[in-house]
Scaffold this motif. Sequence first.
Motif, mmCIF file in Angstrom:
data_model
loop_
_atom_site.group_PDB
_atom_site.id
_atom_site.type_symbol
_atom_site.label_atom_id
_atom_site.label_comp_id
_atom_site.label_asym_id
_atom_site.label_seq_id
_atom_site.Cartn_x
_atom_site.Cartn_y
_atom_site.Cartn_z
ATOM 1 N N SER A 140 42.853 31.696 29.204
ATOM 2 C CA SER A 140 42.451 32.914 28.266
ATOM 3 C C SER A 140 41.119 32.760 27.479
ATOM 4 N N ASN A 141 40.158 33.963 27.143
ATOM 5 C CA ASN A 141 39.263 33.751 26.336
ATOM 6 C C ASN A 141 39.199 34.807 25.186
ATOM 7 N N VAL A 147 36.369 31.557 22.312
ATOM 8 C CA VAL A 147 37.220 30.593 22.376
ATOM 9 C C VAL A 147 38.181 30.473 23.513
ATOM 10 N N GLN A 148 38.255 29.453 24.467
ATOM 11 C CA GLN A 148 39.043 29.432 25.676
ATOM 12 C C GLN A 148 40.143 28.371 25.530
ATOM 13 N N ASN A 149 41.302 28.833 25.990
ATOM 14 C CA ASN A 149 42.414 28.030 26.519
ATOM 15 C C ASN A 149 42.752 28.018 27.746
ATOM 16 N N ASN A 186 41.735 23.320 24.805
ATOM 17 C CA ASN A 186 41.274 24.212 23.967
ATOM 18 C C ASN A 186 39.761 23.975 23.626
ATOM 19 N N GLU A 187 38.828 24.818 23.905
ATOM 20 C CA GLU A 187 37.539 24.511 23.833
ATOM 21 C C GLU A 187 36.771 25.790 23.382
ATOM 22 N N GLY A 229 31.896 23.338 22.317
ATOM 23 C CA GLY A 229 32.011 22.051 22.827
ATOM 24 C C GLY A 229 33.284 21.326 22.730
ATOM 25 N N GLY A 230 33.705 21.621 21.171
ATOM 26 C CA GLY A 230 35.007 20.791 20.665
ATOM 27 C C GLY A 230 36.262 21.701 20.750
#
Length: 393
Positions: free
Chosen positions: A98-99, A125-127, A156-157, A198-199
């Motif tokens: 998901s984004n 934000v991507q999961n 998570n990124e 990136g975090g």
Amino acid sequence: SSFFYPSVGLSAVVSNMVNMPEWFTFLKVRGSYSKVASAFARYLSNPAYSFNNQTHNWSKPSTYPAYNLKPEDTKSWEIGLNARFLNHINLDVTYYRSNTYHQTIYAPLPSSSGYNQVVVQAGDVQNQGVELALGYNNKWNDFTWSSSYTFTLNRNEIKRLAAGEVNPVTGETITDNEIQKDWLGASNVAPQVILRPGGSMSDIYVNHELKRDLNGNIEIDPSTGNLSIAETDFRKVGQLSPRYTMGWSNSFGYKGIELGAVLTARIGGLTYSATQRVAGHGRRARPRRHSDQLRHRRSPEVLFGDFDGRGRLRSLLPLQRHQRTPAGAEPAVYAAGAVVPQQSQTDGRIRRQEPLDDLLQGAVRPRNLGGDGQRLLSGRGLLHAAEHAQFRL
């Protein structure tokens, strides 16, 4: 002012479409896509004055009025399969991604504008992760055994923040590419959650360490005899979220007598103890055995000894009870992994139920399965609920 929630799903029972081996009784594959949205905060487009009940004065809003706002939307898809084989084993596997876009980010404004900040809707934000559930049921005469294992992994990124967006007030391109969130304790002493591309949404950073000379010796303040600390640039020490979680439930039955037990596990991730940091300031802290082992393994080595006229250690000795550790010298950050006996039950009634360990509070919470009070750690909806509750831009 209106949201559209489209979704589509497709599944196929493969075991009804092709000939399967006799030991493979059921196989279904599935996939789905959905888009959901959530409203932005109230009064963003029409900020109001706030009243101070202590001073009885009105305060001017500090956020510039926002226009052309969009709802925060999340696009997600998943694929998975369900299978039953060998008459006793069930398998459920899911991969999801998901984004989330158009998140509310506050960009600074010059004081000449009359405001402190302006709303910019940006970010990505991507999961993504994997969920697995494996079950087994069998009966031998009067004895029955039912077992269920769950595994949940989520990554998570932060793909993008507000850098590159145009400030709607000044017309300048936003270059700031980090967001500093709340401190986990006292400001400028405790670790802080900082968001960077990136975090992840739960990365923690520290900016203090024990001061050392070029040879690695810990310095002592000659005027006080206490250990010295140095303020450094923020450096990442880990994240609050676990790498993965697991749960294992077992139920045994024999001639009407039922016995059940549940284990839950959180693997990876860090936790911060403000109590431990304060307890270590001024006297020797005495944490519980597990935390004490982690403290000596992961925290900076705390030593003291004789020092010369320049305030540098001449000999290294173990920290004594009278030796004071400066506040913030040790971040008091520990590994949060734990395996917890969640509960046991007999005759369908819970005889003893342990409260969820405080190490598990925050990132993942248990959910109820059925009416017997059993609790396991799993579920994409569970992870999303925890994420939206705590890790917001």
